[in-house]
Design an enzyme around this catalytic site. Structure first.
Site, PDB file in Angstrom:
ATOM      1  N   ASP A  51       0.844  -1.188   0.000  1.00  0.00           N
ATOM      2  CA  ASP A  51       0.000   0.000   0.000  1.00  0.00           C
ATOM      3  C   ASP A  51       0.883   1.244   0.000  1.00  0.00           C
ATOM      4  OD1 ASP A  51       0.900  -0.035   2.646  1.00  0.00           O
ATOM      5  OD2 ASP A  51      -1.022   0.539   3.484  1.00  0.00           O
ATOM      6  N   ASP A  53       1.133   4.915   1.680  1.00  0.00           N
ATOM      7  CA  ASP A  53       0.652   5.748   2.777  1.00  0.00           C
ATOM      8  C   ASP A  53       0.895   7.215   2.449  1.00  0.00           C
ATOM      9  OD1 ASP A  53      -0.076   3.626   4.658  1.00  0.00           O
ATOM     10  OD2 ASP A  53       2.065   3.185   4.662  1.00  0.00           O
ATOM     11  N   GLU A  71     -14.575  12.469  -2.180  1.00  0.00           N
ATOM     12  CA  GLU A  71     -14.456  12.527  -3.643  1.00  0.00           C
ATOM     13  C   GLU A  71     -13.097  12.003  -4.096  1.00  0.00           C
ATOM     14  OE1 GLU A  71     -15.236  16.591  -4.612  1.00  0.00           O
ATOM     15  OE2 GLU A  71     -17.358  16.446  -4.040  1.00  0.00           O
TER      16      GLU A  71
END
Length: 116
Positions: A51, A53, A71
């Site tokens: 991932d 960060d 959004e």
């Protein structure tokens, strides 16, 4: 001569195509927000599926409105970035995380630079 931000970003383990998508989404949905990457992709302990960060630092270090964050998260989900992007608002993080992130981060989007 390369910018300091560009030189620092070379430390970030992120494919150019994914970085461009991410920068476009950030500028489109969160203009004026400075973005720092931290964690395994900065520390050199990541793999392609790790991932990413991010910490989002709003203008004047004010909280970023939740609708704008929503959004942005929706746009990330709809994008072709093939790994999880964890984006957190700086002001909503505990102070102890601030100190950890400040020690080792890469500026992904500098709020002072104009979009290309």
């Amino acid at each position: 001569m390369r910018s300091t931000v560009g030189a620092m970003a070379e430390r970030l383990h992120l494919a150019t195509r994914h970085r461009r998508i991410l920068e476009r989404l950030l500028r489109e949905h969160l203009p004026g927000v400075e973005v720092w990457a931290y964690g395994s992709r900065v520390k050199g302990r990541s793999h392609d599926g790790s991932d990413l960060d991010l910490v989002l630092r709003g203008p004047g270090l004010e909280a970023i409105p939740m609708d704008r964050l929503g959004e942005f998260w929706e746009a990330l989900t709809d994008s072709s970035i093939p790994f999880l992007v964890e984006a957190r608002d700086w002001v909503r993080l505990p102070e102890r995380f601030h100190r950890q992130i400040e020690r080792e981060h890469v500026v992904l989007v500098n709020a002072q630079e104009k979009a290309p």
